[in-house]
Design a protein around this motif. Sequence first.
Motif, PDB file in Angstrom:
ATOM      1  N   PRO A 179       5.291   0.540   8.852  1.00 44.21           N
ATOM      2  CA  PRO A 179       4.290   0.043   9.804  1.00 44.21           C
ATOM      3  C   PRO A 179       3.620   1.197  10.544  1.00 44.21           C
ATOM      4  N   GLY A 180       2.482   0.877  11.139  1.00 41.85           N
ATOM      5  CA  GLY A 180       1.874   1.786  12.098  1.00 41.85           C
ATOM      6  C   GLY A 180       2.347   1.411  13.487  1.00 41.85           C
ATOM      7  N   LEU A 181       1.445   1.325  14.425  1.00 39.66           N
ATOM      8  CA  LEU A 181       1.792   0.967  15.799  1.00 39.66           C
ATOM      9  C   LEU A 181       2.061  -0.529  15.896  1.00 39.66           C
ATOM     10  N   ILE A 182       3.186  -0.874  16.458  1.00 38.58           N
ATOM     11  CA  ILE A 182       3.542  -2.278  16.681  1.00 38.58           C
ATOM     12  C   ILE A 182       3.829  -2.440  18.162  1.00 38.58           C
ATOM     13  N   TRP A 203      -3.211  -1.739  17.124  1.00 38.86           N
ATOM     14  CA  TRP A 203      -1.865  -2.309  17.139  1.00 38.86           C
ATOM     15  C   TRP A 203      -1.735  -3.403  16.089  1.00 38.86           C
ATOM     16  N   ALA A 204      -0.676  -3.337  15.302  1.00 41.83           N
ATOM     17  CA  ALA A 204      -0.425  -4.343  14.269  1.00 41.83           C
ATOM     18  C   ALA A 204       0.350  -5.520  14.850  1.00 41.83           C
ATOM     19  N   ASP A 205       0.140  -6.689  14.280  1.00 40.34           N
ATOM     20  CA  ASP A 205       0.843  -7.896  14.698  1.00 40.34           C
ATOM     21  C   ASP A 205       2.252  -7.905  14.101  1.00 40.34           C
ATOM     22  N   ARG A 211       6.111 -10.388   7.679  1.00 43.07           N
ATOM     23  CA  ARG A 211       5.764 -11.163   6.472  1.00 43.07           C
ATOM     24  C   ARG A 211       5.419 -10.249   5.310  1.00 43.07           C
ATOM     25  N   GLU A 212       4.613  -9.222   5.577  1.00 44.39           N
ATOM     26  CA  GLU A 212       4.252  -8.301   4.506  1.00 44.39           C
ATOM     27  C   GLU A 212       5.490  -7.587   3.967  1.00 44.39           C
ATOM     28  N   SER A 226       2.308  -1.041   5.895  1.00 47.57           N
ATOM     29  CA  SER A 226       1.977  -2.381   6.369  1.00 47.57           C
ATOM     30  C   SER A 226       0.711  -2.383   7.210  1.00 47.57           C
ATOM     31  N   ASP A 227       0.000  -3.473   7.115  1.00 44.55           N
ATOM     32  CA  ASP A 227      -1.232  -3.750   7.837  1.00 44.55           C
ATOM     33  C   ASP A 227      -2.398  -3.042   7.152  1.00 44.55           C
ATOM     34  N   TRP A 228      -3.446  -3.782   6.879  1.00 44.51           N
ATOM     35  CA  TRP A 228      -4.579  -3.279   6.108  1.00 44.51           C
ATOM     36  C   TRP A 228      -5.228  -2.047   6.727  1.00 44.51           C
ATOM     37  N   ARG A 229      -5.186  -1.953   8.065  1.00 45.41           N
ATOM     38  CA  ARG A 229      -5.822  -0.816   8.718  1.00 45.41           C
ATOM     39  C   ARG A 229      -5.131   0.490   8.359  1.00 45.41           C
ATOM     40  N   TYR A 230      -3.809   0.461   8.318  1.00 43.15           N
ATOM     41  CA  TYR A 230      -3.081   1.675   8.001  1.00 43.15           C
ATOM     42  C   TYR A 230      -3.119   1.978   6.512  1.00 43.15           C
ATOM     43  N   ARG A 231      -3.169   0.931   5.679  1.00 36.99           N
ATOM     44  CA  ARG A 231      -3.339   1.183   4.247  1.00 36.99           C
ATOM     45  C   ARG A 231      -4.692   1.829   3.973  1.00 36.99           C
ATOM     46  N   ALA A 232      -5.718   1.386   4.702  1.00 35.32           N
ATOM     47  CA  ALA A 232      -7.047   1.957   4.509  1.00 35.32           C
ATOM     48  C   ALA A 232      -7.105   3.417   4.962  1.00 35.32           C
ATOM     49  N   LEU A 233      -6.344   3.749   5.994  1.00 31.50           N
ATOM     50  CA  LEU A 233      -6.383   5.098   6.539  1.00 31.50           C
ATOM     51  C   LEU A 233      -5.568   6.103   5.726  1.00 31.50           C
TER      52      LEU A 233
END
Length: 259
Positions: A179-182, A203-205, A211-212, A226-233
């Motif tokens: 994960p990134g920031l949670i 911030w990721a949910d 779930r991911e 996890s989370d599309w924003r961090y995958r994109a980065l």
Amino acid sequence: MAYRALVTGASAGLGAEFARQLAALGIDLVLVARDSARLERLAHVLRGRYGVGVEVLTADLTDEARLDAVAARLADGDAPIDILINNAGFGVYASFEESAIADERRLHELLSWVPLRLAHAAVPGMLARGQGWILNVASAAAFMPSGSYGAAKGAVVSLSRSLSTRYRRRGVRVTALCPGLIATEFHERMGEDHLPDLPAVAWADTGRVAREGLKALHRGTPVLVSDWRYRALRPIARLVPDALLERLGSTGRGVRADG
């Protein structure tokens, strides 16, 4: 067939969310954390809401005797653990030159040694039964020059990839969730001065991350950011100089911790 999962750092944050989502799937639980009162409250809720069996195992995993007790529970063939969620962790907020070496050692023990120790206890039984799942919560910091926290999480990613490659064909799936920031209550414990000054979009949910992670574990994905924003980065980060990445990583130092 009823499955049973052991979740470390289960009293709050991402660990508690894993417990809720697993219970909703009808999976019995063994909840591990330091705070027995909070574990008992969560266990009571999960038993009542989902009708699953829930054991509570209070343990500070940096205490060798308590870690051995959790390892023994994982190796118990009479009540086998099918799913291991290595989630417990914390962050050292102080910069490397100012941190206490005892804190640095405890961080590495909890973040990298504990997942190895518990996986080592769980894998033989899983291989004997021909199936098992291990989810190691790492961090997007594993792919950045982000100090001792990133170094410890990098070890978790490497271990997960190795175990996945070695045991997948024998029925044991291993995933490193990064994960990134949670946003968890860890920030409240550290105080407002230690809250990273970042927009809400960063911030990721917690529910989505859990779930991911569980979906990736089911598929047998060795590593999931996890989370599309961090995958994109992540591809972009390869092009950014280490000096800048280190500055960005230090902004979020110690931003997730459970158990």
